[in-house]
Design an enzyme around this catalytic site. Structure first.
Site, mmCIF file in Angstrom:
data_model
loop_
_atom_site.group_PDB
_atom_site.id
_atom_site.type_symbol
_atom_site.label_atom_id
_atom_site.label_comp_id
_atom_site.label_asym_id
_atom_site.label_seq_id
_atom_site.Cartn_x
_atom_site.Cartn_y
_atom_site.Cartn_z
ATOM 1 N N SER A 183 0.800 -1.223 0.000
ATOM 2 C CA SER A 183 0.000 0.000 0.000
ATOM 3 C C SER A 183 0.831 1.271 0.000
ATOM 4 O O SER A 183 0.333 2.314 -0.417
ATOM 5 C CB SER A 183 -0.960 -0.010 1.191
ATOM 6 O OG SER A 183 -0.256 -0.187 2.399
ATOM 7 N N HIS A 211 -5.413 -3.700 -2.336
ATOM 8 C CA HIS A 211 -5.037 -2.784 -3.425
ATOM 9 C C HIS A 211 -4.855 -3.499 -4.760
ATOM 10 O O HIS A 211 -4.292 -2.932 -5.693
ATOM 11 C CB HIS A 211 -3.761 -2.023 -3.055
ATOM 12 C CG HIS A 211 -3.923 -1.185 -1.832
ATOM 13 N ND1 HIS A 211 -4.532 0.061 -1.838
ATOM 14 C CD2 HIS A 211 -3.612 -1.432 -0.535
ATOM 15 C CE1 HIS A 211 -4.564 0.544 -0.613
ATOM 16 N NE2 HIS A 211 -4.010 -0.346 0.199
ATOM 17 N N LYS A 243 -12.458 -0.265 -0.759
ATOM 18 C CA LYS A 243 -11.567 0.490 -1.665
ATOM 19 C C LYS A 243 -12.129 0.432 -3.086
ATOM 20 O O LYS A 243 -12.961 1.263 -3.430
ATOM 21 C CB LYS A 243 -10.147 -0.040 -1.534
ATOM 22 C CG LYS A 243 -9.566 0.375 -0.173
ATOM 23 C CD LYS A 243 -8.170 -0.084 0.097
ATOM 24 C CE LYS A 243 -7.670 0.533 1.396
ATOM 25 N NZ LYS A 243 -7.262 -0.437 2.398
HETATM 26 C C1 LIG Z 1 -7.163 -0.677 3.823
HETATM 27 C C2 LIG Z 1 -6.467 -1.951 4.080
HETATM 28 C C3 LIG Z 1 -6.972 -2.895 4.982
HETATM 29 C C4 LIG Z 1 -8.145 -2.596 5.869
HETATM 30 O O1 LIG Z 1 -9.329 -2.581 5.194
HETATM 31 P P1 LIG Z 1 -10.590 -1.788 5.780
HETATM 32 O O2 LIG Z 1 -11.728 -2.411 5.078
HETATM 33 O O3 LIG Z 1 -10.394 -0.355 5.467
HETATM 34 O O4 LIG Z 1 -10.635 -2.041 7.259
HETATM 35 C C5 LIG Z 1 -6.332 -4.107 5.083
HETATM 36 N N1 LIG Z 1 -5.214 -4.385 4.362
HETATM 37 C C6 LIG Z 1 -4.688 -3.490 3.516
HETATM 38 C C7 LIG Z 1 -3.446 -3.841 2.737
HETATM 39 C C8 LIG Z 1 -5.275 -2.238 3.351
HETATM 40 O O5 LIG Z 1 -4.736 -1.342 2.534
#
Ligand SMILES: *Cc1c(COP(=O)(O)O)cnc(C)c1O
Length: 395
Positions: A183, A211, A243
């Site tokens: 990320s 991602h 996301k």
């Molecule tokens: C954003 C993210 C999460 C957490 O996800 P949420 O649904 O926002 O709690 C977990 N792992 C990675 C790599 C992330 O970027």
């Protein structure tokens, strides 16, 4: 003052200083849905900090599904999934995720963070080993710590070091956990080699696709499609619904028996409320839009190539990014903050990432592109980044 009070005071002091120097860029409320644009503090800015990789926030079919689910089921559930909280829409969402990921079944949780915490700590415990890439997401790290398993970390995307950790773990039960796309750096895990090593040493493999869902692979199906590997390469296919999927929640897809196990043993499924109907319905509708509108993933690939190649030819250090997430390395925190301010003045909204989130000396501006961007938006961002980068002296 006591130690807790001192910690709170120190943080507040740091926030006050940043605000006083006009260097506080966090938690700025953004208003209005407007394609690749965002309105912050009454300024219309080009959004280069979104995780909505396929531009699905506000998609009419998804919004309609959320409304319909609220009309039909109301806004809450009767409790936890294992109890009376399961609605038909939860099962439909899980079946849709399983189909999309080429898995037998799936389980949805109330967030991605909770998914990692709960799934890792359910699968491994005190006498086992959990092996994690050094720059994995915080939710993976927290899941590993919560599990109380022997926690081994390997150098970022370094397969020789992963093998060393697998050997060191010995003959106990082993779980390897990696991000598909990292990320902060935007690079891709060496899945073919991770998978081969897991098989060789008898470890289970869990991959976090926060991602990569919608981002990697010709049709956006993720990391396995990206490498042309069969969909059963990853044992535990984890992802988020917050996301690319414009809702909230997290999931795991995998073999039927694994999902049944998680649904009876993982504490977040047993002790935390079910997803609200609107969120579950929105998430399901979003997977269907991705299946129906394959041009979105293709467009993302087109604009992310334009963006990354443009930055490289300007001379920016973008580490090993090969995705929609691109770090522009600035060096120290001050430069990252100055770069951010210069870009915001030109109405381009990207955000800085500084230590301790990234190593000292690798502070950066982190920029993302989405399928909501047109080539001319990328050109505009590149122009602003070029001007600011030259002013700072990083290019
Ligand atoms: C954003 C993210 C999460 C957490 O996800 P949420 O649904 O926002 O709690 C977990 N792992 C990675 C790599 C992330 O970027």
């Amino acid at each position: 003052m006591d130690a807790i009070g001192e910690r709170i005071a120190a943080l507040n002091e740091r926030v006050r200083n940043l605000k006083a120097n006009d260097l506080y860029f966090l938690q700025l409320p953004s208003s209005a849905l407007d394609g690749p644009w965002v309105t912050i503090a009454d300024r219309r800015m080009l959004m280069m900090a979104s995780y909505s990789y396929l531009g699905l926030i506000g998609h009419p079919d998804i919004a309609r599904a959320a409304h319909a689910a609220t009309d039909r089921f109301g806004t809450g559930t009767h409790g936890v999934r294992l109890g009376a909280g399961t609605l038909p829409i939860h099962r439909e969402l899980e079946e849709t995720i399983a189909r999309f990921k080429g898995a037998q079944d799936a389980v949805a949780y109330s967030s991605g963070y909770v998914t990692n915490l709960s799934v890792i700590s359910t699968l491994v415990g005190r006498d086992d080993a959990v092996i994690s890439d050094k720059i994995n997401h915080a939710s993976i790290v927290d899941g590993c710590l919560l599990s109380r398993a022997n926690f081994l970390r390997f150098k970022h995307n370094d397969m020789a070091d992963l093998e060393r950790a697998l050997i060191k773990a010995g003959s106990v039960a082993k779980l390897v956990v990696v991000d598909a796309v990292f990320s902060m750096d935007g690079d891709v895990i060496n899945l073919p080699e991770v998978s081969r090593l897991c098989k060789q040493y008898g470890a289970w493999l869990m991959v976090d696709e926060a991602h990569s869902l919608g981002v990697l692979g010709k049709t956006g199906r993720g990391i396995e499609e990206h490498f042309g590997l069969p969909p059963d390469t990853v044992d535990i296919k984890m992802g988020t619904l917050s996301k690319t999927i414009p809702s909230v929640g997290g999931y795991v897809a995998g073999q039927q028996d694994l999902i049944t196990y998680l649904k009876h043993v993982s504490r977040a499924y047993i002790f935390s409320a079910a997803l609200p109907p609107a969120s579950a319905a929105a998430a399901k509708a979003a997977f269907e839009v991705i299946e129906r509108e394959p041009w979105r993933a293709e467009k993302l690939h087109h604009v992310d190539r334009l963006f990354l190649n443009g930055l490289k030819s300007l001379g920016f250090d973008t580490l090993r990014s090969e995705t929609a997430i691109v770090p522009l390395i600035m060096g120290d925190d001050d430069r990252a903050f100055t770069m951010t301010r210069l870009c915001h003045r030109e109405d381009v909204f990207a955000l800085p990432v500084v230590s301790p989130a990234v190593p000292v000396g690798l502070s950066r501006l982190r920029a993302t592109v989405t399928a909501a961007h047109e080539p001319e938006h990328v050109t505009r961002a590149l122009d602003v980044f070029e001007k600011a980068g030259r002013a700072i002296g990083v290019i």
